[in-house]
Design a protein around this motif. Sequence first.
Motif, PDB file in Angstrom:
ATOM      1  N   GLY A   1      89.292  41.148  45.429  1.00 42.48           N
ATOM      2  CA  GLY A   1      88.805  42.391  44.851  1.00 42.48           C
ATOM      3  C   GLY A   1      89.856  43.477  44.891  1.00 42.48           C
ATOM      4  O   GLY A   1      90.622  43.573  45.844  1.00 42.48           O
TER       5      GLY A   1
ATOM      6  N   TYR B   1      78.370  53.966  48.816  1.00 40.44           N
ATOM      7  CA  TYR B   1      77.347  53.017  48.385  1.00 40.44           C
ATOM      8  C   TYR B   1      76.541  53.554  47.206  1.00 40.44           C
ATOM      9  O   TYR B   1      75.449  53.074  46.918  1.00 40.44           O
TER      10      TYR B   1
ATOM     11  N   GLY C   1      86.133  42.691  49.131  1.00 41.27           N
ATOM     12  CA  GLY C   1      85.786  44.097  49.273  1.00 41.27           C
ATOM     13  C   GLY C   1      84.349  44.281  48.827  1.00 41.27           C
ATOM     14  O   GLY C   1      83.511  43.404  49.003  1.00 41.27           O
ATOM     15  N   GLY C   2      84.061  45.411  48.200  1.00 41.59           N
ATOM     16  CA  GLY C   2      82.711  45.633  47.698  1.00 41.59           C
ATOM     17  C   GLY C   2      82.394  44.684  46.559  1.00 41.59           C
ATOM     18  O   GLY C   2      83.247  44.389  45.730  1.00 41.59           O
ATOM     19  N   MET C   3      81.155  44.200  46.528  1.00 37.80           N
ATOM     20  CA  MET C   3      80.742  43.275  45.476  1.00 37.80           C
ATOM     21  C   MET C   3      79.472  43.775  44.807  1.00 37.80           C
ATOM     22  O   MET C   3      78.610  44.376  45.434  1.00 37.80           O
ATOM     23  N   GLN C   4      79.360  43.475  43.523  1.00 37.98           N
ATOM     24  CA  GLN C   4      78.172  43.837  42.757  1.00 37.98           C
ATOM     25  C   GLN C   4      77.086  42.784  42.989  1.00 37.98           C
ATOM     26  O   GLN C   4      76.740  42.005  42.112  1.00 37.98           O
TER      27      GLN C   4
ATOM     28  N   GLN D   1      79.758  54.005  42.567  1.00 42.55           N
ATOM     29  CA  GLN D   1      80.769  53.250  43.293  1.00 42.55           C
ATOM     30  C   GLN D   1      80.531  51.744  43.179  1.00 42.55           C
ATOM     31  O   GLN D   1      81.457  50.963  42.967  1.00 42.55           O
ATOM     32  N   ILE D   2      79.272  51.344  43.329  1.00 49.28           N
ATOM     33  CA  ILE D   2      78.941  49.923  43.259  1.00 49.28           C
ATOM     34  C   ILE D   2      79.298  49.340  41.899  1.00 49.28           C
ATOM     35  O   ILE D   2      79.714  48.184  41.789  1.00 49.28           O
TER      36      ILE D   2
ATOM     37  N   ASP E   1      89.656  46.712  45.345  1.00 46.55           N
ATOM     38  CA  ASP E   1      89.556  47.659  46.461  1.00 46.55           C
ATOM     39  C   ASP E   1      90.043  47.020  47.760  1.00 46.55           C
ATOM     40  O   ASP E   1      90.733  47.658  48.560  1.00 46.55           O
TER      41      ASP E   1
ATOM     42  N   ASN F   1      81.832  49.865  40.262  1.00 43.97           N
ATOM     43  CA  ASN F   1      83.263  49.560  40.231  1.00 43.97           C
ATOM     44  C   ASN F   1      83.643  48.382  41.127  1.00 43.97           C
ATOM     45  O   ASN F   1      84.807  47.973  41.148  1.00 43.97           O
ATOM     46  N   TYR F   2      82.667  47.843  41.859  1.00 40.60           N
ATOM     47  CA  TYR F   2      82.953  46.744  42.765  1.00 40.60           C
ATOM     48  C   TYR F   2      83.202  45.444  41.998  1.00 40.60           C
ATOM     49  O   TYR F   2      82.855  45.302  40.825  1.00 40.60           O
ATOM     50  N   THR F   3      83.771  44.484  42.691  1.00 32.98           N
ATOM     51  CA  THR F   3      84.061  43.179  42.115  1.00 32.98           C
ATOM     52  C   THR F   3      82.775  42.380  41.945  1.00 32.98           C
ATOM     53  O   THR F   3      81.870  42.448  42.777  1.00 32.98           O
TER      54      THR F   3
END
Length: 268
Positions: free
Chosen positions: A240, A206, A176-179, A210-211, A242, A213-215
């Motif tokens: 992840g 974005y 999912g979203g990544m840091q 939100q970022i 999300d 909280n990303y993995t």
Amino acid sequence: MQKTIFITGASSGLGKATARLFQEKGWKVIATMRRPEEEKELNQLPNVALLELDVTDTVKSQATISEILKSQTVDVVLNNAGYGLVGPLESLTDEQIQMQIRTNLLGVIHITKAFLPYFRERKSGTFINITSTFGLLGYPTCSIYNASKFAVDGFSEGLAYELAQFGINVKVIAPGGMQTNFTGRSLQGGMHEAYSQLVAKVSEGYSEEQIANYTKAEEVAQIIYEAATDEKSQLRYVAGKDAVALYRERLELTPEGQFEKIRQQFIF
């Protein structure tokens, strides 16, 4: 026996985190990138070799892989190189669309094909292909990125059937979203005034909040290591919180049900 992983797109983000992890685990790492002369971290690590490779240059990529296989073994190929093209379809040029497909899809296909005879003759080997949550479900302003990642997912599943008879595994990691700096250097896009309200709504996902909280890329790298070493025939690894939540929702609501839920969010 010490094993070796070949990684594309190892200069930053998930590729670099994975190279570090496998090196820490005692593997040899062949870390490829377009500009290895600019790398200042991986080149300091033992058992890590940096090589120049652009996945969109098929001829040079195949020549590089051929030279590698003349002198050393490779156990795992990680097709990680890629970037996101985000924006309404009308805002994107033909050149942008073609480059997205050449990098995210054709790059995976050509690198995989270059290694196939080698793995087939050995009757072993693992291909791990990085897709995305957006390779499992569609999302507004991501239609071309969706197209490339859905295609890699389908390519991987079809190929897994073909190669099972030779003892070769094909696996997909869907983060999912990544840091990472994906939303910076690895994200391209376009703007079109007719879609300004839609883009503004999508952009909320974005935000810095939100970022945060990303993995982390290191967590996804751990899942890649698991896929490379668990000796399972499992195809997909969703990575992840999300991503797991969205994929579970897709299975529970059915793809049509999830489509309608997301569609309602973007009707103005």
